[in-house]
Write a protein that holds these residues in place. Structure first.
Motif, PDB file in Angstrom:
ATOM      1  N   ASN A   5      23.482  -2.579  21.090  1.00 62.78           N
ATOM      2  CA  ASN A   5      24.848  -3.056  20.940  1.00 62.78           C
ATOM      3  C   ASN A   5      24.956  -4.366  21.713  1.00 62.78           C
ATOM      4  N   ILE A   6      25.071  -5.471  20.994  1.00 59.43           N
ATOM      5  CA  ILE A   6      25.060  -6.791  21.636  1.00 59.43           C
ATOM      6  C   ILE A   6      26.236  -6.964  22.591  1.00 59.43           C
ATOM      7  N   ASN A   7      27.406  -6.441  22.230  1.00 63.93           N
ATOM      8  CA  ASN A   7      28.570  -6.573  23.115  1.00 63.93           C
ATOM      9  C   ASN A   7      28.356  -5.836  24.428  1.00 63.93           C
ATOM     10  N   GLU A   8      27.758  -4.649  24.360  1.00 60.75           N
ATOM     11  CA  GLU A   8      27.475  -3.891  25.576  1.00 60.75           C
ATOM     12  C   GLU A   8      26.432  -4.615  26.434  1.00 60.75           C
ATOM     13  N   ALA A   9      25.396  -5.122  25.791  1.00 62.69           N
ATOM     14  CA  ALA A   9      24.354  -5.843  26.526  1.00 62.69           C
ATOM     15  C   ALA A   9      24.915  -7.085  27.209  1.00 62.69           C
ATOM     16  N   LEU A  10      25.772  -7.827  26.503  1.00 60.33           N
ATOM     17  CA  LEU A  10      26.353  -9.041  27.078  1.00 60.33           C
ATOM     18  C   LEU A  10      27.275  -8.731  28.243  1.00 60.33           C
ATOM     19  N   SER A  11      28.024  -7.661  28.143  1.00 63.35           N
ATOM     20  CA  SER A  11      28.956  -7.327  29.223  1.00 63.35           C
ATOM     21  C   SER A  11      28.229  -6.977  30.519  1.00 63.35           C
ATOM     22  N   LYS A  12      26.961  -6.597  30.406  1.00 67.21           N
ATOM     23  CA  LYS A  12      26.174  -6.224  31.592  1.00 67.21           C
ATOM     24  C   LYS A  12      25.233  -7.336  32.044  1.00 67.21           C
ATOM     25  N   SER A  13      25.176  -8.418  31.311  1.00 71.74           N
ATOM     26  CA  SER A  13      24.188  -9.462  31.575  1.00 71.74           C
ATOM     27  C   SER A  13      24.666 -10.480  32.608  1.00 71.74           C
ATOM     28  N   ASP A  14      23.740 -10.918  33.454  1.00 74.05           N
ATOM     29  CA  ASP A  14      24.037 -12.029  34.360  1.00 74.05           C
ATOM     30  C   ASP A  14      23.070 -13.190  34.103  1.00 74.05           C
ATOM     31  N   GLY A  15      22.410 -13.161  32.952  1.00 74.51           N
ATOM     32  CA  GLY A  15      21.475 -14.216  32.569  1.00 74.51           C
ATOM     33  C   GLY A  15      21.560 -14.475  31.081  1.00 74.51           C
ATOM     34  N   TRP A  16      20.432 -14.829  30.490  1.00 73.27           N
ATOM     35  CA  TRP A  16      20.363 -15.162  29.074  1.00 73.27           C
ATOM     36  C   TRP A  16      19.947 -13.957  28.241  1.00 73.27           C
ATOM     37  N   ILE A  17      20.532 -13.832  27.050  1.00 74.54           N
ATOM     38  CA  ILE A  17      20.134 -12.845  26.061  1.00 74.54           C
ATOM     39  C   ILE A  17      19.933 -13.589  24.742  1.00 74.54           C
ATOM     40  N   CYS A  18      18.853 -13.253  24.044  1.00 77.36           N
ATOM     41  CA  CYS A  18      18.542 -13.865  22.756  1.00 77.36           C
ATOM     42  C   CYS A  18      18.778 -12.851  21.649  1.00 77.36           C
ATOM     43  N   GLN A  19      19.444 -13.286  20.586  1.00 73.84           N
ATOM     44  CA  GLN A  19      19.684 -12.432  19.423  1.00 73.84           C
ATOM     45  C   GLN A  19      19.157 -13.137  18.183  1.00 73.84           C
ATOM     46  N   LYS A  20      18.238 -12.501  17.481  1.00 76.10           N
ATOM     47  CA  LYS A  20      17.747 -13.004  16.195  1.00 76.10           C
ATOM     48  C   LYS A  20      18.616 -12.363  15.116  1.00 76.10           C
ATOM     49  N   ILE A  21      19.182 -13.177  14.232  1.00 75.65           N
ATOM     50  CA  ILE A  21      20.118 -12.673  13.230  1.00 75.65           C
ATOM     51  C   ILE A  21      19.409 -12.413  11.911  1.00 75.65           C
ATOM     52  N   SER A  22      19.619 -11.226  11.385  1.00 74.85           N
ATOM     53  CA  SER A  22      19.153 -10.847  10.054  1.00 74.85           C
ATOM     54  C   SER A  22      20.412 -10.579   9.234  1.00 74.85           C
ATOM     55  N   SER A  23      20.589 -11.345   8.161  1.00 76.36           N
ATOM     56  CA  SER A  23      21.837 -11.261   7.412  1.00 76.36           C
ATOM     57  C   SER A  23      21.603 -11.519   5.933  1.00 76.36           C
ATOM     58  N   ASP A  24      22.503 -10.994   5.110  1.00 74.79           N
ATOM     59  CA  ASP A  24      22.483 -11.294   3.685  1.00 74.79           C
ATOM     60  C   ASP A  24      23.004 -12.706   3.426  1.00 74.79           C
ATOM     61  N   SER A  25      23.695 -13.264   4.410  1.00 75.06           N
ATOM     62  CA  SER A  25      24.252 -14.608   4.279  1.00 75.06           C
ATOM     63  C   SER A  25      23.160 -15.647   4.549  1.00 75.06           C
ATOM     64  N   GLU A  26      22.943 -16.532   3.597  1.00 78.65           N
ATOM     65  CA  GLU A  26      21.951 -17.595   3.763  1.00 78.65           C
ATOM     66  C   GLU A  26      22.295 -18.496   4.945  1.00 78.65           C
ATOM     67  N   LYS A  27      23.600 -18.638   5.216  1.00 81.05           N
ATOM     68  CA  LYS A  27      24.028 -19.487   6.331  1.00 81.05           C
ATOM     69  C   LYS A  27      23.629 -18.918   7.686  1.00 81.05           C
ATOM     70  N   LEU A  28      23.387 -17.597   7.759  1.00 78.27           N
ATOM     71  CA  LEU A  28      23.092 -16.974   9.055  1.00 78.27           C
ATOM     72  C   LEU A  28      21.693 -16.372   9.160  1.00 78.27           C
ATOM     73  N   ASP A  29      21.093 -15.987   8.054  1.00 83.32           N
ATOM     74  CA  ASP A  29      19.814 -15.289   8.103  1.00 83.32           C
ATOM     75  C   ASP A  29      18.740 -16.127   8.800  1.00 83.32           C
ATOM     76  N   GLY A  30      18.064 -15.513   9.745  1.00 85.67           N
ATOM     77  CA  GLY A  30      16.996 -16.195  10.473  1.00 85.67           C
ATOM     78  C   GLY A  30      17.472 -17.035  11.631  1.00 85.67           C
ATOM     79  N   HIS A  31      18.763 -17.074  11.862  1.00 85.74           N
ATOM     80  CA  HIS A  31      19.300 -17.839  12.990  1.00 85.74           C
ATOM     81  C   HIS A  31      19.011 -17.121  14.304  1.00 85.74           C
ATOM     82  N   THR A  32      19.051 -17.878  15.371  1.00 84.28           N
ATOM     83  CA  THR A  32      18.867 -17.336  16.713  1.00 84.28           C
ATOM     84  C   THR A  32      20.028 -17.806  17.573  1.00 84.28           C
ATOM     85  N   VAL A  33      20.592 -16.876  18.341  1.00 79.16           N
ATOM     86  CA  VAL A  33      21.684 -17.211  19.258  1.00 79.16           C
ATOM     87  C   VAL A  33      21.258 -16.816  20.669  1.00 79.16           C
TER      88      VAL A  33
END
Length: 132
Positions: A5-33
């Motif tokens: 759960n990205i929201n839970e992980a972020l609420s506990k983080s004091d550093g960087w977290i990386c999320q690789k996005i897998s999506s049906d949307s071409e605008k988002l698929d393969g993106h990294t945040v």
């Protein structure tokens, strides 16, 4: 692969977290945040690993034009730039005729006409043409 759960992980983080996005949307698929702390900073990269947007929110210490910061009134920006509200992404952008480009201001998800007292809750520095 285990999902978290990205929201839970972020609420506990004091550093960087990386999320690789897998999506049906071409605008988002393969993106990294990359998220810093609980969304103080977001770095969004397209599928080619090109940075195209930086979001900053509460906790960010910088200022726009050395004057406007998180918590400043959105309407005070009109001293420097005419703003247009985009209800599609709920941000205030400099008007097309403005000399200021590549930045948006996140407020109360309302136009200034509907909420003239809203505060800046975030800044978005972007090049949307690099999104896909």
């Amino acid at each position: 692969m285990k999902s978290i759960n990205i929201n839970e992980a972020l609420s506990k983080s004091d550093g960087w977290i990386c999320q690789k996005i897998s999506s049906d949307s071409e605008k988002l698929d393969g993106h990294t945040v990359f998220y810093y702390k609980d969304r103080v900073i977001l770095l969004h990269f397209n599928a080619n690993d090109i940075l195209f947007v930086i979001f900053v929110f509460e906790g960010y210490q910088g200022k726009f034009f050395d004057k406007f910061e998180i918590g400043s009134k959105v309407s005070d920006l009109s001293e420097y730039v005419e703003l247009e509200y985009d209800s599609g992404d709920d941000m205030h952008y400099p008007s097309e005729s403005s000399h200021v480009k590549g930045i948006a201001f996140y407020g109360a998800e309302q136009s200034l006409e509907d909420n003239p007292e809203q505060k800046i809750m975030g800044f978005c520095v972007h090049n949307w043409s690099l999104q896909v």
